[in-house]
Write an enzyme that holds these catalytic residues in place. Structure first.
Site, PDB file in Angstrom:
ATOM      1  N   GLN A 171      48.849 -12.423  83.428  1.00  0.00           N
ATOM      2  CA  GLN A 171      49.349 -11.328  82.755  1.00  0.00           C
ATOM      3  C   GLN A 171      50.044 -11.788  81.353  1.00  0.00           C
ATOM      4  OE1 GLN A 171      51.825  -8.753  85.294  1.00  0.00           O
ATOM      5  NE2 GLN A 171      51.699  -7.281  83.620  1.00  0.00           N
ATOM      6  N   GLY A 172      49.780 -11.015  80.270  1.00  0.00           N
ATOM      7  CA  GLY A 172      50.140 -11.515  79.158  1.00  0.00           C
ATOM      8  C   GLY A 172      51.150 -10.677  78.582  1.00  0.00           C
ATOM      9  N   GLY A 173      51.179 -10.586  77.373  1.00  0.00           N
ATOM     10  CA  GLY A 173      52.160  -9.808  76.667  1.00  0.00           C
ATOM     11  C   GLY A 173      51.327  -8.366  76.535  1.00  0.00           C
ATOM     12  N   PHE A 174      50.164  -8.572  76.344  1.00  0.00           N
ATOM     13  CA  PHE A 174      49.188  -7.183  76.079  1.00  0.00           C
ATOM     14  C   PHE A 174      48.874  -6.274  77.222  1.00  0.00           C
ATOM     15  CE2 PHE A 174      48.289 -10.099  72.259  1.00  0.00           C
ATOM     16  CZ  PHE A 174      49.353  -9.706  71.444  1.00  0.00           C
ATOM     17  N   GLY A 175      48.507  -7.070  78.294  1.00  0.00           N
ATOM     18  CA  GLY A 175      48.208  -6.582  79.336  1.00  0.00           C
ATOM     19  C   GLY A 175      47.638  -7.514  80.415  1.00  0.00           C
ATOM     20  N   LYS A 228      40.156  -8.263  80.201  1.00  0.00           N
ATOM     21  CA  LYS A 228      41.633  -8.204  79.627  1.00  0.00           C
ATOM     22  C   LYS A 228      41.660  -6.538  79.578  1.00  0.00           C
ATOM     23  CE  LYS A 228      45.204 -10.149  77.256  1.00  0.00           C
ATOM     24  NZ  LYS A 228      45.642 -11.293  77.020  1.00  0.00           N
ATOM     25  N   VAL A 237      44.854  -9.754  82.947  1.00  0.00           N
ATOM     26  CA  VAL A 237      43.629 -10.517  82.796  1.00  0.00           C
ATOM     27  C   VAL A 237      43.009 -10.440  84.190  1.00  0.00           C
ATOM     28  CG1 VAL A 237      42.274 -12.185  82.016  1.00  0.00           C
ATOM     29  CG2 VAL A 237      44.299 -11.728  80.921  1.00  0.00           C
ATOM     30  N   ASP A 256      50.658 -14.986  68.426  1.00  0.00           N
ATOM     31  CA  ASP A 256      50.996 -14.930  69.688  1.00  0.00           C
ATOM     32  C   ASP A 256      50.439 -16.383  70.362  1.00  0.00           C
ATOM     33  OD1 ASP A 256      52.434 -14.105  71.960  1.00  0.00           O
ATOM     34  OD2 ASP A 256      50.705 -13.204  72.821  1.00  0.00           O
TER      35      ASP A 256
END
Ligand SMILES: *[C@@H]1O[C@H](CO)[C@@H](O)[C@H](O)[C@H]1NC(C)=O
Ligand SMILES: *[C@@H]1O[C@H](CO)[C@@H](O)[C@H](O)[C@H]1NC(C)=O
Ligand SMILES: *[C@@H]1O[C@H](CO)[C@@H](O)[C@H](O)[C@H]1NC(C)=O
Ligand SMILES: *[C@@H]1O[C@H](CO)[C@@H](O)[C@H](O)[C@H]1NC(C)=O
Ligand SMILES: *[C@@H]1O[C@H](CO)[C@@H](O)[C@H](O)[C@H]1NC(C)=O
Ligand SMILES: *[C@@H]1O[C@H](CO)[C@@H](O)[C@H](O)[C@H]1NC(C)=O
Ligand SMILES: *[C@@H]1O[C@H](CO)[C@@H](O)[C@H](O)[C@H]1NC(C)=O
Ligand SMILES: *[C@@H]1O[C@H](CO)[C@@H](O)[C@H](O)[C@H]1NC(C)=O
Ligand SMILES: *[C@@H]1O[C@H](CO)[C@@H](O)[C@H](O)[C@H]1NC(C)=O
Ligand SMILES: *[C@@H]1O[C@H](CO)[C@@H](O)[C@H](O)[C@H]1NC(C)=O
Ligand SMILES: *[C@@H]1O[C@H](CO)[C@@H](O)[C@H](O)[C@H]1NC(C)=O
Length: 725
Positions: free
Chosen positions: A388-392, A409, A394, A507
């Site tokens: 899980q990243g800042g944008f959504g 993603k 995976v 990022d």
């Protein structure tokens, strides 16, 4: 211009989106039932296992399903693990080859502790059978053998893996737990240096060729490499529940023998990387044989799917309901169609043009259908989650019918509009560099944005640096660390200077750096900052929104400008460099910044004390100092004093000495001296726009307008004169 007029169609569009959403929702209810019906039609692949059937190898293309490495080849519809040219004996000796299925399998997973059982693991079962013909030309003395292997990577045989090492390992690596392989060998040479019992045996090899268990085949009237060529079938059954492996062997055409030739208890999860590859290895030594695999079946249990059968209860109902829902969807569809028709003609035109641009680019990623990706990720199943990243989030995905693993993603925030997003995609799409995660495609349907990347078998850098309690990854060695830093540096240089349009990563952090099969660094999430307009999000908000640990990567001036620049990317790079060398997060749990402690050690003249203690001194001191000084230079509080990527590359390639770094960390001042970066960038953007006609679309995007806005306000800062301290 035209704010008031733009407003109306926008609102209408929103209404359309809402209706569309309703339509999508209806389809969601119908689709699972339909796709379930689909998979029932494929008997060999039950929903919790996957099978590969190779009756022969005539139609196999190297690199698609199978990868043939070093001396392995195809010939006459068979896999030749070592060369099969009989007319030149010299060509046959001291060879080693590997053949792997290109897709990896998840072989175990941790189960949470329950009241009745301690935390334990679920281990995948597999069954395989293959036909071999181990031929000795002219009845010569055979050598050396072949093996069925489960291995951590597609690296291929290491140097010196011929002879007794069976293409599995070599004299240096033999027996090391970092090898992470398990193999069943069919050995035709008695080599006492690797404790072979005789010259016709099968053995269980874990991380080395000194077998843990061996079994005598002569006793079973089997000769692996007989004078009169014989085809044998080998069956291997692994029961993950019972943690037991069995190998059976018999002449082709005969039924599977009742009792195994070799059996042993074996917990694969103790030895193997969680995701591993199946294949064969083989070697010849000073004596030779043809190590030939004629046919191969493999069935592996898929751990990440246990909803098998759960749906069947309501399936009948769903199918009956489906007709009604399809009807409803049709009605909604008509409404949507009417809505769409009312959208301005110009709008539709520009979309078509952008889509056209995308499609016309050679070798470009492709557009996926949402349902294709939904199916590939098992409806975005939690168990397919890679991270899980800042944008959504995976997810791992496996495309139906392609056996291809992907990282999908799914973005939690949409972009402001499809058109803007597509324009940004034309940029991201064309980024190609060996240290960027390759983009395979995208999908932007129903307001949901998905980007599809190549799957990276070794996960992300932070997983290797920190791991978890259950981590079985070997420690990243010094050479790998240096190469990772060098790879990230060259990817950043590409984004900043080499690509025909400036791309700010924004990022950069260890969780965004993926490792490919050869542990090469692959920068991910590039180019998304502009596409998602995250420049407008405050950094503090990001941190609060549950993206912890980003703080140490963010340049101090960003808290004032809210704007990412090339120099702020360099700051993030510096944080990664220090992280890799020291094996510590840029900001510890105690809130202390790694930069500060390294800078202090530098001031005290003990900079090498900062190197990751887990390396136990096993590193190149000069290179370590080089990287630490580079990391500090990039972490300079004053943006204009940070090195440019070009200098960074020279330092990394050791063609210039490491940077000189002040003994004490300089203070951060704001406004910081002349901020030339942004002005530069926008001028450069325009210059490049003039050159690159195909890119002209993106120059009109709203992002460009907003970044020029920033430039003006920043130029004002610099016009105010030198910084006041
Ligand atoms: C099983 O699935 C794989 C991919 O998931 C596919 O390549 C293969 O052909 C399938 N096997 C059968 C017998 O359908
Ligand atoms: C198969 O492809 C790999 C990787 O591209 C290459 O190294 C190898 O030599 C190829 N083998 C054959 C037999 O073509
Ligand atoms: C096998 O024997 C034939 C004739 O006896 C000879 O011509 C050939 O070179 C030999 N091949 C090898 C690999 O020794
Ligand atoms: C084959 O390997 C053996 C053992 O490493 C070595 O002695 C021999 O010289 C090698 N032969 C050739 C032709 O490379
Ligand atoms: C769990 O582990 C503890 C200590 O290792 C052991 O005493 C206990 O019997 C285990 N419980 C179960 C249910 O296996
Ligand atoms: C392997 O074969 C056994 C029977 O020999 C069967 O019970 C088991 O389900 C099979 N496992 C897989 C993963 O196909
Ligand atoms: C593979 O499976 C097929 C049936 O699914 C069978 O006919 C064939 O003999 C098997 N091949 C091997 C090498 O086990
Ligand atoms: C074994 O392989 C490793 C890694 O590729 C290599 O560094 C080493 O030199 C090899 N050893 C021999 C004896 O070839
Ligand atoms: C393997 O079995 C054969 C035949 O039973 C016997 O002659 C040979 O000594 C055995 N080898 C070993 C290493 O036990
Ligand atoms: C090989 O086959 C030939 C002809 O079928 C037979 O005469 C001979 O005895 C066989 N040799 C062995 C070692 O089985
Ligand atoms: C072994 O199998 C291959 C391929 O199926 C066949 O062409 C060959 O004749 C077989 N050899 C023997 C000795 O059965």
């Amino acid at each position: 211009m035209g704010d008031a007029t733009a407003c109306l169609p926008l609102r209408r569009r929103r209404r359309c989106h809402r209706i569309l959403l309703a339509a999508v929702f209806c389809l969601y209810l119908v689709l699972p039932a339909l796709s379930q019906a689909d998979s029932d039609a494929v008997p060999a692949n039950t929903s919790n296992s996957v099978s590969f059937v190779f009756p022969s190898f005539y139609n196999v293309v190297n690199g698609s399903n199978l990868l043939l490495l070093q001396d392995a080849g195809f010939s006459q519809g068979a896999l030749q693990l070592t060369p099969d040219t009989v007319n030149n004996a010299n060509y046959l000796i001291n060879k080693s080859g590997n053949v792997f299925l290109t897709r990896s399998f998840k072989l175990w997973e941790d189960l949470p502790a329950t009241a009745t059982a301690n935390a334990s693991r679920r281990v995948a079962s597999f069954n395989t059978s293959f036909n071999i013909n181990v031929y000795r030309p002219n009845g010569s003395i055979p050598g050396d053998g072949l093996a069925f292997v489960i291995a951590r990577s597609l690296d291929g045989p290491p140097p010196g893996s011929d002879g007794a090492y069976l293409g599995l390992t070599n004299a240096t690596l033999n027996g090391l737990s970092t090898n992470q392989f398990v193999a069943l060998e069919l050995d035709t040479v008695m080599d006492s240096s690797v404790e072979d019992p005789d010259d016709n045996h099968v053995g269980l090899d874990i991380n080395g060729v000194v077998s843990k268990v061996t079994a005598n085949l002569t006793r079973l009237n089997i000769e692996i490499a007989p004078v009169n060529a014989t085809n044998y079938t080998v069956w291997i059954n692994y029961d993950g529940g019972a943690r037991a492996i069995r190998l059976y062997m018999g002449v082709v055409g005969n039924p599977k023998p009742a009792s195994p030739a070799l059996q042993a208890s074996l917990d694969l999860s103790e030895f193997l990387n969680q995701r591993s590859f199946f294949g064969f290895t083989g070697s010849t030594g000073e004596t030779y044989q043809l190590n030939c695999v004629l046919a191969w079946n493999l069935t592996v249990e898929i751990l990440t799917d246990d909803d098998n059968g759960a749906l069947s209860g309501w399936k009948l109902g769903a199918v009956i309901g489906a007709a009604a829902l399809v009807g409803l969807a049709l009605v909604v569809g008509v409404v949507v169609w009417v809505c769409m028709r009312r959208r301005s003609v110009r709008d539709v035109d520009s979309r078509a043009v952008v889509a056209g641009t995308l499609r016309s680019l050679p070798g470009t990623p492709r557009e996926f259908e949402f349902k294709e990706l939904r199916r590939a990720t098992k409806n975005f199943d939690e168990k397919m989650k890679l991270g899980q990243g800042g944008f959504g989030v995976v997810y791992r995905g496996v495309l139906q019918g392609e056996n291809r693993e992907l990282a999908v993603k799914k973005f939690s925030r949409g972009s402001s509009g499809t058109d803007d997003f597509l324009k940004e995609l034309t940029i991201i799409n064309r980024l190609r560099h060996k240290h960027l995660v390759p983009l395979v495609g995208w999908c932007h349907e129903k307001g949901i944005l998905l980007l599809v990347y190549e799957y990276m078998p070794n996960g992300s850098l932070d997983q290797h640096l920190y791991g978890g309690d259950n981590d079985h990854r070997p420690l990243l060695g010094w050479e790998r660390r240096y190469n990772i830093v060098a790879g990230v540096g060259s990817a950043l240089h590409y984004l900043h200077e080499e690509y025909d349009q400036l791309v700010i990563h924004r990022d950069l952090k260890s969780s965004n750096i993926m490792l490919d099969a050869g542990f090469g660094a692959r920068l991910g999430d590039f180019g998304l900052a502009r596409a998602l307009e995250i420049d407008k999000t405050s950094y503090a908000e990001l941190e609060l929104a549950g993206v912890p640990g980003t703080l140490g990567y963010i340049a101090p001036e960003c808290f004032h400008t809210g704007k990412a620049t090339r120099t702020s990317d360099v700051f993030g790079f510096g944080a990664v460099v220090l992280e890799v060398v020291c094996g510590r997060r840029p900001r510890g749990d105690n809130g202390q910044f790694l930069t500060d402690s390294v800078w202090k050690l530098h001031g005290d003249g003990h900079i090498l004390d900062a190197v990751d203690p887990r390396l136990a001194g096993d590193f190149d001191a000069k290179d370590a100092e080089r990287l630490l000084l580079l990391g500090l230079a990039c972490s300079h509080p004053i943006p204009s004093d940070r090195p440019k990527t070009e200098t960074i590359l020279q330092i990394l390639s050791r063609s210039v000495p490491p940077p000189t770094v002040p003994a004490a960390k300089p203070a951060f001042v704001w406004p910081a001296g002349p901020v030339d970066d942004e002005e530069d960038d926008d001028l450069r953007l325009m210059r490049r726009a003039a050159i690159s006609m195909s890119m002209s679309m993106s120059m009109t995007s709203s992002n460009f307008a907003s970044s020029s806005g920033y430039t003006t306000s920043q130029s004002q800062y610099s016009r105010d004169g030198p910084p006041q301290v």
